[in-house]
Design a protein around this motif. Structure first.
Motif, PDB file in Angstrom:
ATOM      1  N   HIS A 194       0.809  -1.112   0.039  1.00 26.40           N
ATOM      2  CA  HIS A 194      -0.084   0.000  -0.099  1.00 26.40           C
ATOM      3  C   HIS A 194       0.964   1.058   0.100  1.00 26.40           C
ATOM      4  O   HIS A 194       2.101   1.186   0.668  1.00 26.40           O
ATOM      5  CB  HIS A 194      -0.962  -0.034   1.302  1.00 26.40           C
ATOM      6  CG  HIS A 194      -1.835  -1.256   1.440  1.00 26.40           C
ATOM      7  ND1 HIS A 194      -3.170  -1.165   1.086  1.00 26.40           N
ATOM      8  CD2 HIS A 194      -1.544  -2.253   1.778  1.00 26.40           C
ATOM      9  CE1 HIS A 194      -3.628  -2.305   1.464  1.00 26.40           C
ATOM     10  NE2 HIS A 194      -2.572  -3.202   1.799  1.00 26.40           N
ATOM     11  N   ILE A 195       0.494   2.328  -0.872  1.00 33.20           N
ATOM     12  CA  ILE A 195       1.404   3.506  -0.703  1.00 33.20           C
ATOM     13  C   ILE A 195       0.191   4.355  -0.404  1.00 33.20           C
ATOM     14  O   ILE A 195      -0.945   4.736  -0.708  1.00 33.20           O
ATOM     15  CB  ILE A 195       1.743   3.829  -2.187  1.00 33.20           C
ATOM     16  CG1 ILE A 195       2.454   2.659  -2.782  1.00 33.20           C
ATOM     17  CG2 ILE A 195       2.121   5.273  -2.334  1.00 33.20           C
ATOM     18  CD1 ILE A 195       2.569   2.795  -4.355  1.00 33.20           C
ATOM     19  N   VAL A 196       0.860   5.438   0.700  1.00 37.33           N
ATOM     20  CA  VAL A 196      -0.156   6.416   1.181  1.00 37.33           C
ATOM     21  C   VAL A 196       0.307   7.700   1.092  1.00 37.33           C
ATOM     22  O   VAL A 196       1.487   7.813   1.456  1.00 37.33           O
ATOM     23  CB  VAL A 196      -0.614   6.175   2.909  1.00 37.33           C
ATOM     24  CG1 VAL A 196       0.367   5.726   3.557  1.00 37.33           C
ATOM     25  CG2 VAL A 196      -1.543   7.262   3.434  1.00 37.33           C
ATOM     26  N   HIS A 197      -0.309   8.526   0.882  1.00 34.34           N
ATOM     27  CA  HIS A 197       0.226  10.209   0.744  1.00 34.34           C
ATOM     28  C   HIS A 197      -1.184  10.853   1.443  1.00 34.34           C
ATOM     29  O   HIS A 197      -2.222  10.778   0.853  1.00 34.34           O
ATOM     30  CB  HIS A 197       0.483  10.555  -0.563  1.00 34.34           C
ATOM     31  CG  HIS A 197       0.976  12.176  -0.843  1.00 34.34           C
ATOM     32  ND1 HIS A 197       1.699  12.721  -0.207  1.00 34.34           N
ATOM     33  CD2 HIS A 197       0.308  13.279  -1.217  1.00 34.34           C
ATOM     34  CE1 HIS A 197       1.743  13.992   0.024  1.00 34.34           C
ATOM     35  NE2 HIS A 197       0.750  14.397  -0.895  1.00 34.34           N
ATOM     36  N   VAL A 198      -0.664  11.911   2.224  1.00 30.20           N
ATOM     37  CA  VAL A 198      -1.772  12.757   2.831  1.00 30.20           C
ATOM     38  C   VAL A 198      -1.458  14.258   2.356  1.00 30.20           C
ATOM     39  O   VAL A 198      -0.388  14.465   2.537  1.00 30.20           O
ATOM     40  CB  VAL A 198      -1.889  12.562   4.441  1.00 30.20           C
ATOM     41  CG1 VAL A 198      -2.736  13.431   5.052  1.00 30.20           C
ATOM     42  CG2 VAL A 198      -2.055  11.068   4.887  1.00 30.20           C
TER      43      VAL A 198
END
Length: 322
Positions: A194-198
């Motif tokens: 999973h790749i997360v960017h906020v």
């Protein structure tokens, strides 16, 4: 950059309950045909020991402890080495400093250690916080029960490049390094990636307090533009990654991208927890190139909200303050 793991340091903080950690370290070393050193890092005798011993007795006690520990470790290593060659080292002193000195002096490119908090999965011990802050190579702080879980690797990347020009290239490289190491771990662990960017526009707390007035339509347009900008950069990074890992084991991995609007110090942890993260891969610097900003802000608060392994990276060119 492929197969960048070649010299691993596995750190034992205790003589009990560490065999599974060493087994995992040997599996990883075998996978990459890397050198493996197992370090038993112990705290020195407390300061008041000098008050109750004559100096020569104190020094002899330190020496005796070291020799007994080395004998124990060598005996264990004889068994471990039947599966994979293992070097050993015993240190007595300030543990995280001894670990970092050994990393620096022996060019280790990965430190593996077990979370010292046995009561929960939160990373709370002083050493487990100091290492990601100050160790020059990646640090993987594992959880004791990871072997029983479905593996979910979550890469937290910052693709906001609206910073001073001298920081932008470092940030771009760090974002890719995080993505590459996360892919490498997912392939190694047979895990989902999973790749997360906020992202956000005007911080919510400023809006809530009414410190500025914002045109809602204009604000939404800005948010849409920011989201599009960040999506395009993630797509670019994934394209570079695909070329880097082409024909490698795990190249068929299909990362799931999570673009989340909100406050990074809260939403990275929320997303990682929602994904059931077993390992969180993230940078452990806040402002790159600003002295003293180590393990600041986002990384520190994120770790207080997740119960999973941490794989922490520094930007290229980082020099440990130890």
């Amino acid at each position: 950059m492929k197969d960048n793991i070649s010299n691993i340091l596995c750190v034992l903080h205790d003589t009990h309950g560490q065999d599974s950690l060493v087994q995992r370290a040997m599996n990883i070393a075998q996978k990459y045909q890397a050198e493996l050193t197992v370090m038993l890092a112990m705290e020195s005798l407390p300061p008041n020991a000098r008050m109750i011993m004559q100096s020569f007795e104190y020094l002899e006690s330190q020496s005796s402890i070291n020799q007994t520990a080395q004998d124990w470790l060598d005996e264990k290593a004889a068994t471990w080495s039947q599966q994979y060659p293992v070097k050993t080292v015993v240190t007595i002193g300030d543990r995280f400093i001894d670990i970092i000195h050994h990393v620096t002096n022996n060019n280790h490119d990965l430190v593996i250690k077990q979370n010292e908090n046995e009561a929960s999965g939160y990373i709370t011990s002083s050493d487990d916080k100091h290492l990601p802050r100050k160790c020059p190579c990646p640090v993987w702080i594992m959880q004791a029960d990871e072997l029983t879980k479905d593996k979910q690797v979550v890469a937290a990347i910052d693709v906001n490049y609206h910073y001073p020009e001298h920081e932008v290239s470092l940030r771009k490289q760090l974002a890719f390094d995080i993505l590459f190491h996360a892919w490498q771990l997912a392939a190694l662990e047979n895990a989902s990636l999973h790749i997360v960017h906020v992202y956000d526009g005007v911080p919510e707390n400023i809006l809530r307090q009414g410190f500025i007035s914002v045109n809602e339509d204009a604000a939404q347009q800005d948010l849409n533009a920011i989201r599009q900008e960040r999506q395009e950069e993630i797509d670019r990074l994934l394209g570079v990654l695909a070329l880097e890992v082409k024909d490698s084991e795990g190249s068929e991995l299909k990362p799931q991208v999570h673009l989340v609007r909100g406050y990074p110090r809260r939403e990275i942890a929320n997303t990682a927890n929602a994904c059931g993260a077993t390992t969180l891969v993230m940078g452990t610097l806040s402002r790159l190139g600003v002295p003293g900003y180590i393990m600041g802000g986002t990384a520190e608060e994120t770790l207080e909200q997740v119960e999973c392994a941490l794989y922490g990276l520094k930007p290229q060119g980082f020099t440990s303050p130890v």
